[in-house]
Write a protein that holds these residues in place. Structure first.
Motif, short mmCIF file in Angstrom:
data_model
loop_
_atom_site.label_atom_id
_atom_site.label_comp_id
_atom_site.label_asym_id
_atom_site.label_seq_id
_atom_site.Cartn_x
_atom_site.Cartn_y
_atom_site.Cartn_z
N ILE A 40 0.82 -1.21 0.00
CA ILE A 40 0.00 0.00 0.00
C ILE A 40 0.86 1.26 0.00
O ILE A 40 0.64 2.17 -0.79
N VAL A 41 1.87 1.30 0.88
CA VAL A 41 2.64 2.54 1.02
C VAL A 41 3.77 2.60 0.01
O VAL A 41 3.90 3.57 -0.75
N VAL A 42 4.60 1.56 -0.05
CA VAL A 42 5.80 1.63 -0.88
C VAL A 42 5.44 1.55 -2.36
O VAL A 42 5.80 2.42 -3.15
N GLU A 43 4.68 0.50 -2.71
CA GLU A 43 4.40 0.32 -4.14
C GLU A 43 3.22 1.17 -4.60
O GLU A 43 3.20 1.63 -5.74
N GLY A 44 2.23 1.36 -3.70
CA GLY A 44 1.03 2.10 -4.10
C GLY A 44 0.37 1.51 -5.32
O GLY A 44 0.03 2.19 -6.28
N ALA A 45 0.20 0.18 -5.31
CA ALA A 45 -0.22 -0.53 -6.51
C ALA A 45 -1.61 -0.12 -6.99
O ALA A 45 -1.86 -0.07 -8.18
N TYR A 46 -2.51 0.15 -6.03
CA TYR A 46 -3.90 0.41 -6.44
C TYR A 46 -4.36 1.77 -5.94
O TYR A 46 -4.05 2.17 -4.82
N GLY A 47 -5.16 2.44 -6.77
CA GLY A 47 -5.75 3.71 -6.37
C GLY A 47 -7.02 3.47 -5.57
O GLY A 47 -7.48 2.33 -5.46
N PRO A 48 -7.63 4.54 -5.05
CA PRO A 48 -8.85 4.38 -4.25
C PRO A 48 -9.99 3.76 -5.05
O PRO A 48 -10.81 3.02 -4.49
N LEU A 320 -15.64 -12.11 5.60
CA LEU A 320 -14.89 -13.02 4.75
C LEU A 320 -14.90 -12.54 3.31
O LEU A 320 -13.87 -12.55 2.63
N GLY A 321 -16.08 -12.08 2.85
CA GLY A 321 -16.17 -11.57 1.49
C GLY A 321 -15.20 -10.43 1.26
O GLY A 321 -14.48 -10.38 0.26
N LEU A 322 -15.16 -9.49 2.23
CA LEU A 322 -14.27 -8.34 2.09
C LEU A 322 -12.81 -8.77 2.11
O LEU A 322 -12.01 -8.35 1.26
N ILE A 323 -12.45 -9.61 3.07
CA ILE A 323 -11.05 -10.05 3.18
C ILE A 323 -10.63 -10.76 1.89
O ILE A 323 -9.54 -10.54 1.36
N GLU A 324 -11.55 -11.59 1.40
CA GLU A 324 -11.20 -12.40 0.25
C GLU A 324 -10.99 -11.55 -1.00
O GLU A 324 -10.11 -11.82 -1.81
N SER A 325 -11.80 -10.49 -1.14
CA SER A 325 -11.65 -9.70 -2.36
C SER A 325 -10.55 -8.65 -2.22
O SER A 325 -9.95 -8.24 -3.21
N MET A 326 -10.31 -8.18 -0.99
CA MET A 326 -9.28 -7.16 -0.83
C MET A 326 -7.93 -7.76 -0.45
O MET A 326 -6.90 -7.15 -0.65
N GLY A 327 -7.97 -8.98 0.12
CA GLY A 327 -6.74 -9.59 0.63
C GLY A 327 -5.64 -9.77 -0.40
O GLY A 327 -4.52 -9.30 -0.20
N PRO A 328 -5.94 -10.42 -1.53
CA PRO A 328 -4.85 -10.64 -2.49
C PRO A 328 -4.23 -9.33 -2.95
O PRO A 328 -3.01 -9.22 -3.09
N GLY A 329 -5.09 -8.29 -3.15
CA GLY A 329 -4.57 -6.99 -3.54
C GLY A 329 -3.71 -6.39 -2.43
O GLY A 329 -2.60 -5.92 -2.68
N GLY A 330 -4.22 -6.46 -1.22
CA GLY A 330 -3.52 -5.85 -0.11
C GLY A 330 -2.20 -6.53 0.20
O GLY A 330 -1.22 -5.88 0.58
N LEU A 331 -2.16 -7.84 0.02
CA LEU A 331 -0.92 -8.56 0.33
C LEU A 331 -0.04 -8.69 -0.90
O LEU A 331 1.03 -9.30 -0.83
N GLY A 332 -0.49 -8.14 -2.02
CA GLY A 332 0.30 -8.24 -3.25
C GLY A 332 0.48 -9.67 -3.70
O GLY A 332 1.52 -10.06 -4.20
#
Lengths: 367, 521
Positions: A40-48, A320-332
């Motif tokens: 999130i901070v270093v790479e900033g892979a995704y916008g809001p 679970l739905g939220l973690i599952e859809s945001m998790g892979p993005g958040g953990l890269g």
């Protein structure tokens, strides 16, 4: 007088299990923090806008999970058994809705030019599909209970569980043999198109909120609220809670335990059937193994929320739905690995907080 | 009274109708009628009639049976049979009519009902028009059910003597009588072992490659079944992710002996123990976090593990390590004194040796302190703990030992087929192994062996029914749980245990198992 011979609060010995727990927990947290920071901070892979997209899809899948989760939780609360075949109840509902759509598509109505019924009466078609899905799932659920679980009510605990696994395999493969191995695509109603929706402007980029997504979410919430009302306010709900507390006593109080169990399976079937049709409307594709992954996820959600607890099930499913859809993005991580995240959550919850978010500990042997 | 009869009749009819229509939709009617036709030397339509008659006879007999084996008046039984037949016939007839009507409009039924091909429909309707075909099926089910009632009445008196359990018990008793004079001692045991060893040595020599291969597959399942038997059968921990350990064994062998992706090319005899030990270590490691969980939770978490390993093996992002979805080809095979030792027969020998070692270990463990601790945990964990058993370490040991056996199976499997891919390690493998243990008989070594032969060997013989194998697995699990939860060849303790509740509640049913238990000295 000095020290008492036996100290009232003897110092608790730290068991190897607790050490393992702590090591695992700290390691996991460090890893999580590091990954989140990098991505999130270093790479900033995704916008809001992308995060919002993830969150929306998480809420939608979460609401479908919630409907299935309730089925596990209700049955678990009453029979203390995991209804493994519940994912197939969901699958049957999805197929019933599909067949109704296909049938309505081939019925032509009106004057020239004759158009398919489904286009002439989209709202009625959707209602019919839901009714068919609910009916098929309810019948499957009740029949399952009657044939595969009721004869085993007094058997050792492992026995009904194995029977449930068998029933699940049977239904999956029966569906595959009957309906064929290929994936089926739900008819895409022009008035409820899967790819259309409202567009939001976030950080200069469009975010699509599909009509089917909103429809799924709203309908799921309505169903969940009415279920909660049934359980809390009606005679049947009171009987269900009584049976889940103590079967013999409930029977002595004049409750027909078998009938209550049967109705519990029926209610689970109603929710799973509507979830199946929603799945078809929103995601479009179904096949005979469509229930397997959502089934396991829903069980995970039930555990996450605290099994046997209805608000907990809803909360767990959404989380679970939220973690599952945001998790892979958040953990890269690779998006292929999203199932791994869900299962890891299951393991972590069972290790660190077996009671789930809300609820008492049922997962560990007690009594 | 008549109302109860009607309800009972309709209920039986519903069952029959749903069963027959499902068979039709599953395409099983065509397969079964062809099989029956071939077996009896008649045409498929005649086979279909025989099949339908058998089914309706069975339901008719069921519907004529009163509650608790009481005698029903003949009129009542006839009403039940007729109602059952008519209601089933209505369901079947209507379905037939609708199917043929749709077929006649030119629509292809196979788009939606995969198995209902025009040929199957022709056989089903006997090439009649919709109405006559529907009437034909209505007639056959009504007639069959009434016939079933009659047959049931005729044979009712003879039935008691013909029940399976009763006959098994009497057979066992007579066998015990005949062998009663034969005393087992050290020397007879030794002779027995030599005999078994000779049979095991000679059999593979006599068989062809295909037979050896099939027996080898059965043997690998015996290995895994015996491993899972320790976890599920002895310690009572339902593990639905047993495939993990099989995969660990197989992938260890593959990664260390194959040219891709790491090009290590180690010797098989070095890799085999590594695979076994690694599987055991993984078993213990996975066990640590989950073994505190109750049975059903444990089941679902282990199921999750099974899925995780499949997803991880399949992931593109880890392909550098495991070759991802492409799998690992050209896995190394063993050699003895420089000679290749890799034909199906050689592998069968290795598998037999493995099975014998595992059986020996199982017997020794079962009777040991640890084995008794496992059984105590299975029976009641809380009490076991109160008796001073360290339940956590006993469970971990069960997991480790079970995993080691599966690891051995995995190593042999990988080396024998020379290729492993993520699709070899799906949930169905775990379920198959579980079915082997359950169907054979939990906690019973002969049971597990019998289970592996029935579940992995029979499908090889019944090739025509290949499509229905997994379906039949599912049905078999349910039916076994309801009718004979202790398995084909149960351990004695298990048999008594499973019929404990019946014995205390229904004295009429308790007679059979009690007699059985008494018959075995």
């Amino acid at each position: 007088m000095g020290e008492p011979v036996l100290p009232l609060h003897a110092r608790k010995r730290i068991t190897p299990y607790q050490i393992a727990q702590i090591v695992l927990g700290v390691g996991f947290l460090v890893f999580l923090g590091w990954r989140l920071y990098t991505v999130i901070v270093v790479e900033g892979a995704y916008g809001p806008d992308t995060w919002l997209k993830f969150a929306i899809s998480g809420l939608i899948i979460g609401s479908v999970y919630a409907l299935i989760t309730i089925g596990y939780t209700l049955v678990y609360a009453i029979l203390r058994m995991i209804n493994f075949a519940h994912s197939e109840v969901f699958m049957v509902g999805a197929f019933a809705g599909f067949f109704v759509f296909e049938a309505l598509k081939s019925i032509m109505v009106g004057d020239e030019p004759r158009i398919p019924f489904i286009d002439a009466q989209p709202l009625l078609s959707i209602v019919l599909a839901f009714l068919a899905g609910i009916a098929a799932s309810t019948i499957t659920g009740v029949a399952l209970e009657r044939l595969a679980y009721r004869p085993l009510r007094r058997a050792p605990r492992l026995v009904p569980l194995i029977s449930a696994v068998g029933a699940s395999i049977f239904l999956q493969n029966a569906a595959q043999l009957m309906f064929g191995p290929q994936r089926r695509t739900y008819y895409n109603l022009p008035s409820l198109d899967r790819n259309l929706g409202w567009t939001l402007e976030v950080a200069g980029k469009p975010v699509l909120i599909t009509y089917t997504g909103v429809f799924t979410f709203v309908l799921a919430i309505l169903l969940l609220v009415s279920l909660n009302l049934i359980v809390q306010r009606t005679r049947l709900g009171r009987a269900m809670r009584a049976v889940s507390e103590d079967k013999p006593t409930a029977a002595l109080m004049g409750i027909d335990v078998d009938a209550v169990i049967s109705r519990t399976f029926a209610i689970s079937g109603v929710l799973a059937g509507s979830a199946g049709v929603m799945w078809g409307l929103h995601y479009g594709q179904i096949h005979s193994f469509v229930g397997f992954i959502p089934g396991i996820k829903a069980f995970t959600a039930a555990v996450l929320g605290g099994i046997g607890n209805i608000p907990g099930a809803m909360l767990g499913a959404m989380t679970l739905g939220l973690i599952e859809s945001m998790g892979p993005g958040g953990l890269g991580m690779d998006f292929q690995l999203k199932d791994v995240i869900a299962f890891s959550i299951l393991v972590l919850v069972l290790v660190f907080r077996p009671s789930g978010l809300l609820g008492e500990v049922l997962s560990q042997e007690k009594l | 009274m008549i109302r109860a009869d009607l309800r009972q009749g309709v209920r039986s009819g519903l069952v029959l109708g749903v069963v027959v229509v499902s068979l039709l939709f599953l395409g099983a009617t065509t397969t079964l009628s062809t099989l029956i036709g071939e077996g009896l030397g008649v045409s498929p339509p005649a086979g279909l009639v025989i099949l339908l008659l058998l089914l309706t006879l069975w339901i008719g007999a069921q519907s004529a049976r009163g509650a608790h084996h009481a005698e029903l008046p003949i009129l009542q039984a006839a009403i039940r049979g007729a109602v059952a037949g008519l209601s089933a016939g209505l369901i079947i007839g209507l379905t037939t009519y609708v199917l043929i009507a749709i077929h006649d409009t030119g629509a292809d039924l196979r788009t939606y009902l995969f198995q209902v091909s025009p040929a199957a429909l022709d056989l089903w309707s006997m090439e009649r028009t919709p109405v006559t075909a529907a009437l034909f099926h209505l007639g056959i089910s009504t007639a069959g059910c009434l016939l079933g009632v009659a047959v049931y009445r005729l044979f009712r008196a003879a039935r008691a003597r013909w029940t399976l359990t009763g006959r098994l018990a009497s057979a066992r008793a007579s066998l015990a009588q005949r062998t009663g004079g034969f005393k087992r001692n050290q020397w007879t045991n030794f002779a027995l072992y030599v005999l078994v060893a000779a049979i095991l040595f000679i059999t593979p020599q006599r068989l062809n490659n295909y037979q050896n291969f099939t027996l080898g597959t059965v043997g690998i399942y015996v290995l895994m079944g015996l491993g899972l038997n320790i976890v599920v059968g002895l310690a009572g921990l339902l593990d639905l992710g047993y495939v993990v350990f099989f995969a660990v064994g197989a992938y260890t062998a593959a990664l260390l002996t194959a040219p891709t992706p790491h090009n290590l090319m180690w010797n098989f005899w070095l890799v085999a123990p590594i695979g076994i030990i690694l599987a055991a270590v993984i078993g213990v490691l996975l066990g640590i976090p989950v073994l505190r969980l109750r049975g059903d939770y444990l089941a679902i978490v282990t199921l999750g593990f099974g899925e995780i390993i499949r997803v991880l093996l399949k992931a593109e992002s880890l392909a550098g390590f495991s070759n991802g979805p492409r799998g690992i080809p050209s896995i190394g095979q063993p050699s003895v004194f420089g000679q290749p030792f890799n034909s199906d027969r050689d592998f069968l020998y290795m598998i037999i040796v493995g099975v014998v070692i595992v059986i020996f270990l199982t017997f020794r463990l079962q009777e040991s302190r640890v084995g008794r601790a496992w059984i105590a945990i299975r029976e009641d964990e809380t009490v076991a703990r109160a008796m001073g058993i360290n339940t956590l370490s006993a469970k971990l040991l069960a997991f480790g030992v079970g995993a080691a056996f599966a690891g051995l199976g995995g190593v042999l499997y990988a080396s024998r087929s020379q290729f492993v891919g993520p699709d070899d390690f799906v949930l169905m493998v775990s379920i198959n192994v579980l079915a082997v243990v359950i169907v054979g008989g939990m906690a019973s070594v002969p049971g597990v062996i019998a289970g592996a032969f029935v579940l992995k060997g029979l499908p090889e013989i019944l090739r025509e029914l290949e499509a229905y194998r997994i379906l039949a697995f599912g049905a078999l699990l349910v039916v076994m749980m309801i009718l004979r939860p202790e398995g084909i060849i149960p351990s004695r303790r298990r048999r008594l245990e499973m019929h404990e509740t019946e014995a205390s509640e229904e004295p009429s049913l308790a007679a059979a198992p009690a007699a059985e238990a008494g018959g075995a000295p």
